[in-house]
Motif scaffolding. Sequence first.
Motif, PDB file in Angstrom:
ATOM      1  N   ASP A  54     -25.179  20.456 -23.487  1.00  0.00           N
ATOM      2  CA  ASP A  54     -24.517  20.088 -22.237  1.00  0.00           C
ATOM      3  C   ASP A  54     -24.489  18.503 -22.275  1.00  0.00           C
ATOM      4  OD1 ASP A  54     -24.047  20.567 -19.539  1.00  0.00           O
ATOM      5  OD2 ASP A  54     -26.001  19.582 -18.902  1.00  0.00           O
ATOM      6  N   ALA A  55     -25.122  17.514 -22.933  1.00  0.00           N
ATOM      7  CA  ALA A  55     -24.923  16.287 -22.943  1.00  0.00           C
ATOM      8  C   ALA A  55     -23.430  16.050 -23.539  1.00  0.00           C
ATOM      9  CB  ALA A  55     -25.793  15.638 -23.533  1.00  0.00           C
ATOM     10  N   LEU A  56     -23.176  16.784 -24.665  1.00  0.00           N
ATOM     11  CA  LEU A  56     -21.876  16.619 -25.489  1.00  0.00           C
ATOM     12  C   LEU A  56     -20.664  17.087 -24.945  1.00  0.00           C
ATOM     13  CD1 LEU A  56     -23.276  17.029 -29.056  1.00  0.00           C
ATOM     14  CD2 LEU A  56     -22.894  14.895 -27.770  1.00  0.00           C
ATOM     15  N   ALA A  57     -21.036  18.064 -23.900  1.00  0.00           N
ATOM     16  CA  ALA A  57     -19.679  18.676 -23.060  1.00  0.00           C
ATOM     17  C   ALA A  57     -19.133  17.890 -21.698  1.00  0.00           C
ATOM     18  CB  ALA A  57     -20.189  20.208 -22.734  1.00  0.00           C
ATOM     19  N   ASP A  58     -17.873  18.093 -21.662  1.00  0.00           N
ATOM     20  CA  ASP A  58     -17.409  17.962 -20.409  1.00  0.00           C
ATOM     21  C   ASP A  58     -17.820  18.848 -19.469  1.00  0.00           C
ATOM     22  OD1 ASP A  58     -16.241  15.717 -21.587  1.00  0.00           O
ATOM     23  OD2 ASP A  58     -14.183  16.734 -21.928  1.00  0.00           O
ATOM     24  N   ARG A  59     -17.863  18.431 -18.227  1.00  0.00           N
ATOM     25  CA  ARG A  59     -18.024  19.231 -17.075  1.00  0.00           C
ATOM     26  C   ARG A  59     -17.140  20.469 -16.982  1.00  0.00           C
ATOM     27  NH1 ARG A  59     -22.696  19.324 -16.830  1.00  0.00           N
ATOM     28  NH2 ARG A  59     -22.343  18.412 -18.697  1.00  0.00           N
ATOM     29  N   LEU A  77     -26.657  26.915 -20.061  1.00  0.00           N
ATOM     30  CA  LEU A  77     -25.205  26.210 -19.853  1.00  0.00           C
ATOM     31  C   LEU A  77     -24.468  26.749 -18.752  1.00  0.00           C
ATOM     32  CD1 LEU A  77     -24.698  25.878 -23.586  1.00  0.00           C
ATOM     33  CD2 LEU A  77     -25.071  23.959 -22.132  1.00  0.00           C
ATOM     34  N   ALA A  78     -24.530  28.034 -18.639  1.00  0.00           N
ATOM     35  CA  ALA A  78     -23.974  28.572 -17.547  1.00  0.00           C
ATOM     36  C   ALA A  78     -24.194  28.117 -16.147  1.00  0.00           C
ATOM     37  CB  ALA A  78     -23.869  30.142 -17.653  1.00  0.00           C
ATOM     38  N   THR A  79     -25.668  28.092 -16.003  1.00  0.00           N
ATOM     39  CA  THR A  79     -26.289  27.402 -14.727  1.00  0.00           C
ATOM     40  C   THR A  79     -25.664  25.855 -14.426  1.00  0.00           C
ATOM     41  OG1 THR A  79     -28.185  26.757 -15.551  1.00  0.00           O
ATOM     42  CG2 THR A  79     -28.266  28.996 -14.849  1.00  0.00           C
ATOM     43  N   ARG A  80     -25.392  25.567 -15.482  1.00  0.00           N
ATOM     44  CA  ARG A  80     -24.877  23.892 -15.475  1.00  0.00           C
ATOM     45  C   ARG A  80     -23.270  24.138 -14.911  1.00  0.00           C
ATOM     46  NH1 ARG A  80     -29.352  24.117 -15.093  1.00  0.00           N
ATOM     47  NH2 ARG A  80     -30.754  22.517 -15.765  1.00  0.00           N
ATOM     48  N   GLY A  81     -22.786  25.175 -14.675  1.00  0.00           N
ATOM     49  CA  GLY A  81     -21.271  25.201 -14.377  1.00  0.00           C
ATOM     50  C   GLY A  81     -20.272  25.345 -15.483  1.00  0.00           C
ATOM     51  N   HIS A  82     -20.711  25.760 -16.740  1.00  0.00           N
ATOM     52  CA  HIS A  82     -19.963  25.998 -17.650  1.00  0.00           C
ATOM     53  C   HIS A  82     -19.494  27.381 -17.905  1.00  0.00           C
ATOM     54  CE1 HIS A  82     -20.837  21.678 -19.150  1.00  0.00           C
ATOM     55  NE2 HIS A  82     -21.748  22.260 -19.429  1.00  0.00           N
ATOM     56  N   ASP A 125     -11.731  37.930 -23.770  1.00  0.00           N
ATOM     57  CA  ASP A 125     -12.522  36.542 -23.365  1.00  0.00           C
ATOM     58  C   ASP A 125     -12.386  35.336 -24.707  1.00  0.00           C
ATOM     59  OD1 ASP A 125     -13.593  37.433 -21.171  1.00  0.00           O
ATOM     60  OD2 ASP A 125     -15.327  38.531 -21.615  1.00  0.00           O
ATOM     61  N   LEU A 126     -11.964  36.032 -25.752  1.00  0.00           N
ATOM     62  CA  LEU A 126     -12.001  34.985 -26.647  1.00  0.00           C
ATOM     63  C   LEU A 126     -10.306  34.650 -26.890  1.00  0.00           C
ATOM     64  CD1 LEU A 126     -14.767  35.866 -27.422  1.00  0.00           C
ATOM     65  CD2 LEU A 126     -14.436  35.668 -29.682  1.00  0.00           C
ATOM     66  N   SER A 127      -9.682  34.828 -25.875  1.00  0.00           N
ATOM     67  CA  SER A 127      -8.092  34.708 -26.492  1.00  0.00           C
ATOM     68  C   SER A 127      -7.512  33.204 -25.932  1.00  0.00           C
ATOM     69  CB  SER A 127      -7.301  35.862 -25.177  1.00  0.00           C
ATOM     70  OG  SER A 127      -7.760  35.414 -24.039  1.00  0.00           O
ATOM     71  N   GLU A 128      -8.556  32.446 -25.319  1.00  0.00           N
ATOM     72  CA  GLU A 128      -8.303  31.173 -25.208  1.00  0.00           C
ATOM     73  C   GLU A 128      -9.157  30.322 -25.924  1.00  0.00           C
ATOM     74  OE1 GLU A 128      -8.389  29.976 -20.969  1.00  0.00           O
ATOM     75  OE2 GLU A 128      -7.057  31.742 -20.524  1.00  0.00           O
ATOM     76  N   PRO A 129      -9.061  29.111 -26.439  1.00  0.00           N
ATOM     77  CA  PRO A 129      -9.841  28.410 -27.329  1.00  0.00           C
ATOM     78  C   PRO A 129     -11.106  27.661 -26.533  1.00  0.00           C
ATOM     79  CG  PRO A 129      -7.863  26.972 -26.888  1.00  0.00           C
ATOM     80  CD  PRO A 129      -7.583  28.434 -26.303  1.00  0.00           C
ATOM     81  N   PHE A 130     -12.133  27.545 -27.187  1.00  0.00           N
ATOM     82  CA  PHE A 130     -13.286  26.814 -26.590  1.00  0.00           C
ATOM     83  C   PHE A 130     -13.536  25.478 -26.660  1.00  0.00           C
ATOM     84  CE2 PHE A 130     -14.156  31.401 -27.270  1.00  0.00           C
ATOM     85  CZ  PHE A 130     -14.813  31.593 -26.033  1.00  0.00           C
ATOM     86  N   ASP A 131     -13.847  24.614 -25.886  1.00  0.00           N
ATOM     87  CA  ASP A 131     -14.160  23.458 -25.645  1.00  0.00           C
ATOM     88  C   ASP A 131     -15.257  23.053 -26.834  1.00  0.00           C
ATOM     89  OD1 ASP A 131     -12.001  22.594 -23.628  1.00  0.00           O
ATOM     90  OD2 ASP A 131     -13.556  23.710 -22.268  1.00  0.00           O
ATOM     91  N   LEU A 132     -16.221  23.721 -26.681  1.00  0.00           N
ATOM     92  CA  LEU A 132     -17.599  23.668 -27.334  1.00  0.00           C
ATOM     93  C   LEU A 132     -17.937  25.006 -27.875  1.00  0.00           C
ATOM     94  CD1 LEU A 132     -19.956  21.063 -26.427  1.00  0.00           C
ATOM     95  CD2 LEU A 132     -20.729  23.279 -27.231  1.00  0.00           C
ATOM     96  N   ILE A 133     -18.506  25.002 -29.072  1.00  0.00           N
ATOM     97  CA  ILE A 133     -19.119  26.264 -29.676  1.00  0.00           C
ATOM     98  C   ILE A 133     -20.679  25.630 -30.040  1.00  0.00           C
ATOM     99  CG2 ILE A 133     -19.070  27.708 -31.635  1.00  0.00           C
ATOM    100  CD1 ILE A 133     -15.949  27.589 -31.617  1.00  0.00           C
ATOM    101  N   VAL A 134     -21.504  26.621 -29.712  1.00  0.00           N
ATOM    102  CA  VAL A 134     -22.957  26.455 -30.102  1.00  0.00           C
ATOM    103  C   VAL A 134     -23.344  27.684 -31.065  1.00  0.00           C
ATOM    104  CG1 VAL A 134     -23.853  27.207 -27.997  1.00  0.00           C
ATOM    105  CG2 VAL A 134     -25.267  25.741 -29.498  1.00  0.00           C
TER     106      VAL A 134
END
Length: 233
Positions: A54-59, A77-82, A125-134
């Motif tokens: 979460d600290a490394l991710a944009d809102r 992370l979903a509860t944080r609005g991602h 759901d995977l048809s668009e790229p991800f800002d972050l992968i964990v």
Amino acid sequence: MNLLAESSGCPLPDHNTWRSMIARDPEHSVRYAQRWRDLDREGKDLDGEARLVDALADRSSRILDAGCGTGRTGGYLATRGHTVIGLDLDEYLIDVAREDFPNGRWHVADLEQLPASLSAQARLDLSEPFDLIVSAGNVMGFLSKNGRHPALTSLCQLLAPQAHSRAIIGFGAGRGWDFRDFLTDARACGFDIEQLFSSWQAHPFNEDSDFLVAVLTRSDQSAAAKCQNSSAG
């Protein structure tokens, strides 16, 4: 948009560690999920991985939880609005994630065999790229040896080629994948190494560390940035 190159169809050896465990003990996943629920009820801190991510991710980032298990990290992370999409090969654990963390989207899929193992909805759901992968929870240590490169290559393809996009992968020593070999393989599959830590609390990594958290970027992203800087000069 198909972000994943179609797999070659080459068979993988049947020694994914997680698959082997549940083949020997069909109740393994049930006990595993219950253990995390018990720890949560006891008030244990289960969110260390997610706080770093979460600290490394944009809102409001789009985040892939690769090997999500019960949804512990992605659910936070979903509860944080991602926007969180989770993948795991274990059907029971995905059912638990859907029940415990309904604000994420969870799919049964094998990281070693993407996109072949994806349902139609998962492909969407995977048809668009991800800002972050964990990838937390020692997922990398469960992969079969021949499945490592396909898994890392697929994750690299799913990561957005922007400067802020990162893949954060953590696992412990003694799981069959030497840290140096992992980093070599990650580079071979299209990643650059941005940072290395020895814990999810971002302690420094050194040659004696028994845990690795690797922060990776796409190598084509780095090349593009270098080109832009050169042009600007």
